[in-house]
Scaffold this motif. Structure first.
Motif, short mmCIF file in Angstrom:
data_model
loop_
_atom_site.label_atom_id
_atom_site.label_comp_id
_atom_site.label_asym_id
_atom_site.label_seq_id
_atom_site.Cartn_x
_atom_site.Cartn_y
_atom_site.Cartn_z
N ILE A 132 40.41 46.37 49.65
CA ILE A 132 40.05 45.21 50.48
C ILE A 132 38.60 44.80 50.20
O ILE A 132 38.29 43.62 50.01
N ASN A 133 37.71 45.81 50.20
CA ASN A 133 36.30 45.51 50.02
C ASN A 133 36.01 44.88 48.66
O ASN A 133 35.14 44.02 48.53
N MET A 134 36.73 45.31 47.65
CA MET A 134 36.50 44.71 46.33
C MET A 134 37.01 43.27 46.30
O MET A 134 36.38 42.38 45.73
N THR A 135 38.15 43.05 46.94
CA THR A 135 38.69 41.68 46.96
C THR A 135 37.74 40.74 47.69
O THR A 135 37.52 39.60 47.27
N ALA A 136 37.17 41.23 48.80
CA ALA A 136 36.29 40.37 49.59
C ALA A 136 34.89 40.28 49.02
O ALA A 136 34.07 39.52 49.52
N GLY A 137 34.60 41.06 47.98
CA GLY A 137 33.28 40.98 47.37
C GLY A 137 32.25 41.89 47.99
O GLY A 137 31.09 41.86 47.62
N SER A 138 32.66 42.71 48.97
CA SER A 138 31.70 43.63 49.57
C SER A 138 31.35 44.74 48.58
O SER A 138 30.24 45.25 48.58
N TYR A 139 32.32 45.16 47.78
CA TYR A 139 32.08 46.16 46.75
C TYR A 139 32.18 45.49 45.39
O TYR A 139 32.96 44.57 45.20
N THR A 140 31.41 46.01 44.44
CA THR A 140 31.57 45.53 43.08
C THR A 140 32.78 46.23 42.44
O THR A 140 33.26 47.23 42.94
N VAL A 141 33.25 45.65 41.34
CA VAL A 141 34.40 46.21 40.63
C VAL A 141 33.86 46.95 39.41
O VAL A 141 33.04 46.40 38.67
N THR A 142 34.28 48.19 39.22
CA THR A 142 33.77 48.93 38.06
C THR A 142 34.37 48.36 36.76
O THR A 142 33.65 48.08 35.81
N SER A 143 35.67 48.19 36.73
CA SER A 143 36.26 47.44 35.62
C SER A 143 37.57 46.82 36.09
O SER A 143 38.08 47.15 37.17
N GLY A 144 38.11 45.93 35.30
CA GLY A 144 39.29 45.18 35.71
C GLY A 144 38.89 43.87 36.36
O GLY A 144 37.70 43.55 36.45
N ARG A 145 39.90 43.09 36.79
CA ARG A 145 39.60 41.77 37.33
C ARG A 145 40.43 41.50 38.57
O ARG A 145 41.50 42.07 38.75
N ILE A 146 39.90 40.63 39.41
CA ILE A 146 40.69 40.12 40.53
C ILE A 146 40.75 38.61 40.37
O ILE A 146 39.73 37.97 40.17
N LEU A 147 41.95 38.06 40.41
CA LEU A 147 42.11 36.62 40.21
C LEU A 147 42.81 36.00 41.40
O LEU A 147 43.73 36.59 41.98
N LEU A 148 42.36 34.80 41.78
CA LEU A 148 43.10 34.02 42.77
C LEU A 148 43.55 32.76 42.03
O LEU A 148 42.74 31.89 41.71
N GLY A 149 44.85 32.66 41.76
CA GLY A 149 45.32 31.62 40.86
C GLY A 149 44.71 31.86 39.50
O GLY A 149 44.78 32.96 38.96
N ASP A 150 44.03 30.82 38.96
CA ASP A 150 43.40 30.98 37.64
C ASP A 150 41.96 31.44 37.77
O ASP A 150 41.29 31.70 36.79
N ARG A 151 41.48 31.48 39.01
CA ARG A 151 40.05 31.67 39.20
C ARG A 151 39.73 33.15 39.35
O ARG A 151 40.37 33.86 40.11
N GLN A 152 38.72 33.59 38.60
CA GLN A 152 38.32 34.98 38.73
C GLN A 152 37.45 35.15 39.97
O GLN A 152 36.43 34.48 40.12
N ILE A 153 37.86 36.05 40.84
CA ILE A 153 37.15 36.28 42.10
C ILE A 153 36.13 37.40 41.95
O ILE A 153 35.02 37.31 42.47
#
Ligand SMILES: Nc1ncnc2c1ncn2[C@@H]1O[C@H](COP(=O)(O)OP(=O)(O)O)[C@@H](O)[C@H]1O
Ligand SMILES: [Mg+2]
Lengths: 277, 330, 316
Positions: free
Chosen positions: A45-66
């Protein structure tokens, strides 16, 4: 617009909190994330909301990288959340708690609000109407001018969800919304959450209360030790032996807990004092 | 209906109190210009502190950030007037031209200082602003060629606005009064605007504020810049009324006193600022023999108030708008 | 040239040692309470005044005080200030532990104002002569000269810091203090006496700060009621530079700051042809502060404070 996790990974030093998780969340559905404590649910949850950084990999909403965006940008683009431990603006009124969410839309014209009262009045009226609508959904109107911090615990949980909902987000992330609620309140919550299902909205609920999860969710992800152990419908999850084991725990887990505790003590230097004997 | 039972009544003041306070304020305003100059000067310094309090309150009271170098912006404004309206550089601009210049310089200084610090979390701001206040004083003290050093800049121009003189204490009084009212109104509208709500959210929980979509760095920067602007304008009027500036007026203690007056009166409340400024200014005037005890007493008062009455002596809910509403209530 | 370098190194070491003693108090308090203690600079000042008063009580002529009286005054004063620190924490900060973040800092501002004016009223605002703690002699070393005062300051500061190091890392109490600063809630859950640990910190911090104040005053031969503010600001800068919350960081930061200050003050007038003189000495600390915050906000040895680490501490 799907929310997509692509090979997500989160690491704290040598502790891998999320290990190569890929998943797709679809609009119109309610997704549950379950798993024992420390499985990595909140981290997702925290990574999706941007509270935590992502070590590797990606989160996308539609075509947009979150992933990689600033937290306020993520919130502004329609991803709203609640926290495992309630985080309201305690000394602001219930109404203000919701109204401030419109900052993302209205900040650019704040000067106009200050200088041109008629504009401020009409804009404020629009905002208040929206806020009242969200508050009404959770029967919070009686508290509208109280300080958020003075509400009973159960109402604070509801208020936090109302705050997340006010700008009609396309992704709604709820981290243990039933934690600390009594039986009646949990039933109330279940009913209200069911009503939030909408064709354009992705809902993700992290929860320990299995009755709530099974009653509400269309899809369930089971997390264990940072890995995605299983995903499927409630019926499939209930029938899966691996999942049951994860919850019951194996002897393996107990060893792990012990060694983790040892590590922590060593870090604090307590071991230095332990005499052998 | 349940709602009427549960809803708290909107903040109200007893009618007699509202009447008394408003009548007192009106009487003081009308009477002051006819008093001997000494009293007008006291009133003017009261108004200057109110103006400074209004400016600093944006940062400390609304956004919950501790700024201990506010006096630096005050100094920037004062020296802007001193340099642009004296023989020091041979420039003699009118007050009406200097005010906007000082406002812009003040805001720019605030943004330049805030930019590196405000994106950080933690309480670095307090210590950086404290340092900045000291630096400005050191620089003014040592840039003799520009600021004339510790001796200060004397014989500043008599200010006038569109041909009307604003140099005598009673004339300055009106200028200050109008400025205070304008600043108070602007700040009040700011507080009610979406920006004001964002400041409050930042004060309550900065991470959660960003989580609901508030660009916290920008909102804080706005608070900082607006506050610096008001501080700078206060400085211009101060210089115009003293017609002399020197680094002595801009000590660290001055910064702390402004924080103090906000805290004592009631953080985040204009009536509180007025009360705080009144205590701060009138106390030493009343207790002349004990002048040096005043700061001791104020320091103690600050500690005691924060512990037993963290909201200050004036309740947060009691704003001027509440007073007026109470007055005209049936 | 070589002589100047050696000379300035000695100077920087002396000043750095004093900064370090004060920076430790800031960093320990911040580590545990996440609070900037604005009254800490005043502990530095109080140390000097307390030692002065004790000396005056013991010997008729302060300038001619013997070694025994000086030692007694030194230790008496730092113990007194240590207890004062504990008392101040109890009265002015402890009631605010569950209040807003701003409240204890504002309270410490009030305390600071109170102490400065209190001393101003009691001892007068003017600077006062302070006796040398050590007999004043010069030694030629490596082409520079070092005074016995500097050597004494270095040794005293070294012993105090070594003591703190062993106390924090080796003693049971020290481990408790570290546990509390790691995570107050967890420590509480483990049954650690958190209040005791905080009191201990508010004893040690002021004690070290006071010793710094005494050494500083005896180095320059002078003390003023307002001397805590600027030195306090520099010590705090040192603490941030080293990484706020980190004890070795505070020491490292203090020495780096002192070197930059000494070297900068010596070089700048030469580099700018005298346009910028030594009066700007105090500006260096501030410039460093800004640079550190811009490029390495966690400091040299500190751990980065992010929302992540905060959430972690909050939820566990
Ligand atoms: N900020 C953090 N710093 C270090 N480790 C963390 C942090 N947040 C979570 N973790 C670790 O990540 C793992 C997953 O935690 P979390 O996502 O909170 O679990 P859950 O919500 O499923 O109970 C745990 O091992 C936890 O110790
Ligand atoms: Mg969790």
């Amino acid at each position: 617009m799907n929310l997509v996790f692509e090979n997500l990974r989160k690491q704290y030093g040598s502790n891998v909190a999320i290990d190569d998780v890929s998943a797709v969340f679809e609009p119109g559905l309610i997704h549950g994330i379950i798993g024992p404590n420390g499985a990595g649910k909140s981290t997702l949850i925290n990574m999706t909301a941007g509270s935590y950084t992502v070590t590797s990999g990606r989160i996308l909403l539609g075509d947009r990288q979150i992933s990689g965006l600033k937290k306020y940008q993520i919130a502004g683009s329609g991803i709203a959340r609640t926290y495992q431990n309630i985080r309201l603006f305690d000394q602001m009124t219930v109404l203000d708690n919701l109204e401030v969410c419109y900052y993302a839309d209205d900040a650019g014209l704040a000067w106009k609000e200050v200088l041109w009262p008629p504009y401020a009045k009409s804009r404020e009226a629009e905002r208040h109407a929206q806020c009242r609508k969200a508050l009404a959904q959770f029967d919070l109107l009686p508290w509208i001018s109280e300080d958020a911090g003075s509400l009973p615990y159960g109402r604070q949980r509801m208020l936090e969800i109302a705050r997340a909902l006010v700008r009609d987000p396309s992704v709604l992330l709820l981290d243990e919304p039933a934690a600390g609620l009594n039986h009646a309140e949990t039933a109330e919550l279940t009913a209200r959450l069911r009503a939030l299902r909408a064709p354009h909205r992705i809902m993700i609920i992290v929860e320990h209360d299995m009755d709530l999860v099974m009653a509400l969710c269309d899809r369930i992800l089971v997390m264990h030790h940072g890995k995605l152990l299983f995903q499927g419908t409630p019926a499939e999850v209930q029938g899966n032996t691996e999942v049951q084991q994860a919850y019951l725990g194996t002897s393996n887990d107990i060893d792990e807990i012990k060694s983790a505790a040892q590590d922590r003590r060593a870090k604090l230097g307590l071991r230095a004092r332990q005499r052998s004997g | 209906m349940a709602s009427t039972v549960l809803t708290t009544a909107p903040a109200r003041a007893p009618r007699w109190l509202a009447f008394l306070l408003i009548a007192l304020a009106a009487a003081l305003i009308v009477a002051t210009p006819f008093l001997p100059n000494y009293y007008i000067r006291v009133a003017n310094s009261l108004l200057i502190y109110i103006l400074l309090g209004i400016g600093l309150n944006i940062v400390v009271g609304y956004a919950g950030l501790l700024d201990l170098g506010f006096v630096a912006f005050y100094a920037v404004g004062a020296y802007t007037y001193a340099l642009l309206a004296s023989n020091q550089l041979g420039i003699h601009l009118p007050l009406l031209a200097i005010l906007p210049i000082a406002a812009v310089i003040g805001a720019a200084t605030g943004i330049l200082l805030g930019l590196p610090v405000l994106r950080l979390r933690g309480d670095y701001l307090a210590i950086v602003t404290l340092g900045f206040g000291e630096i400005i004083r050191i620089v003014i003290n040592n840039m003799d060629w520009l600021t004339n050093g510790p001796k200060g800049i004397p014989a500043l121009d008599r200010a006038d606005m569109l041909g009307i003189s604003v140099a005598r204490p009673s004339e300055i009084f009106w200028l200050l009064l109008v400025t205070c009212i304008l600043a108070g109104l602007a700040v009040w509208r700011l507080q009610k605007s979406i920006l004001g709500k964002a400041w409050a959210a930042i004060r309550e929980d900065q991470d959660a504020a960003a989580g609901v979509g508030v660009n916290t760095t920008n909102a804080k920067l706005a608070a900082f810049a607006i506050s610096a602007t008001i501080g700078s304008i206060a400085g211009v009027i101060f210089a115009a009324s003293q017609r002399f500036v020197s680094p002595e007026s801009f000590s660290l203690q001055e910064s702390i006193l402004i924080v103090l007056l906000i805290v004592i009166g009631g953080i985040g409340n204009i009536l509180g600022i007025i009360a705080g400024a009144a205590i701060l200014i009138l106390l030493p005037e009343v207790l002349r023999e004990f002048a040096e005890w005043r700061i001791l007493f104020l320091g103690l008062l600050m500690v005691v108030l924060i512990i037993i009455r963290p909201g200050g002596i004036v309740p947060r809910s009691l704003g001027p708008d509440v007073l007026f509403k109470s007055l005209f209530r049936r | 040239m070589w002589g100047t370098i050696v000379q300035q190194t000695f100077n920087a070491l002396t000043i750095g040692a004093i900064y370090a003693l004060i920076a430790l108090g800031y960093t320990m308090v911040y580590g545990v309470l996440r609070m900037i203690n604005f009254a800490h600079g005043e502990m530095f000042m109080l140390g000097a005044y307390a030692a002065f008063v004790l000396l005056a009580l013991m010997v008729p002529d302060i300038g001619a005080a013997g070694a025994l009286a000086l030692t007694a005054a030194f230790f008496g004063a730092i113990l007194l200030v240590g207890f004062a620190g504990v008392g101040i924490e109890r009265l002015a900060y402890k009631p605010l532990r569950h209040s807003t973040r701003l409240a204890p800092m504002l309270s410490s501002l009030g305390v600071s104002l109170f102490l400065v004016t209190g001393v101003q009223i009691a001892a007068g605002p003017q600077p006062r002569m302070f006796p040398h703690l050590f007999p004043n002699q010069r030694y030629e070393v490596l082409g520079g000269s070092i005074t016995s005062v500097q050597i004494g300051i270095l040794i005293a500061a070294f012993i105090l810091m070594l003591g703190l190091h062993f106390f924090v890392n080796r003693s049971r109490l020290g481990i408790i203090v570290r546990a509390v600063s790691e995570s107050r809630p967890t420590a509480q859950l483990l049954g650690i006496n958190v209040n005791g640990a905080i009191s201990l910190i508010f004893f040690l911090g002021p004690l070290l700060g006071a010793s710094g104040g005494i050494l500083y005053s005896s180095y320059y031969g002078i003390m003023t009621p307002t001397m805590g503010a600027v030195v306090g600001l520099k010590a705090f800068t040192a603490a941030i530079l080293g990484g706020i919350g980190s004890i070795p960081g505070a020491m490292l930061g203090a020495f780096i700051l002192a070197f930059v200050e000494v070297v900068g003050t010596a070089l700048l007038p030469i580099l700018t042809n005298g346009a910028i003189g030594t009066e700007y000495r105090d500006v260096f600390a501030f410039a460093i502060l800004i640079l550190v915050l811009l490029f390495r906000p966690a400091g040299l040895l500190g751990e980065a404070v992010s929302e992540e680490s905060m959430v972690y501490k909050r939820e566990f």
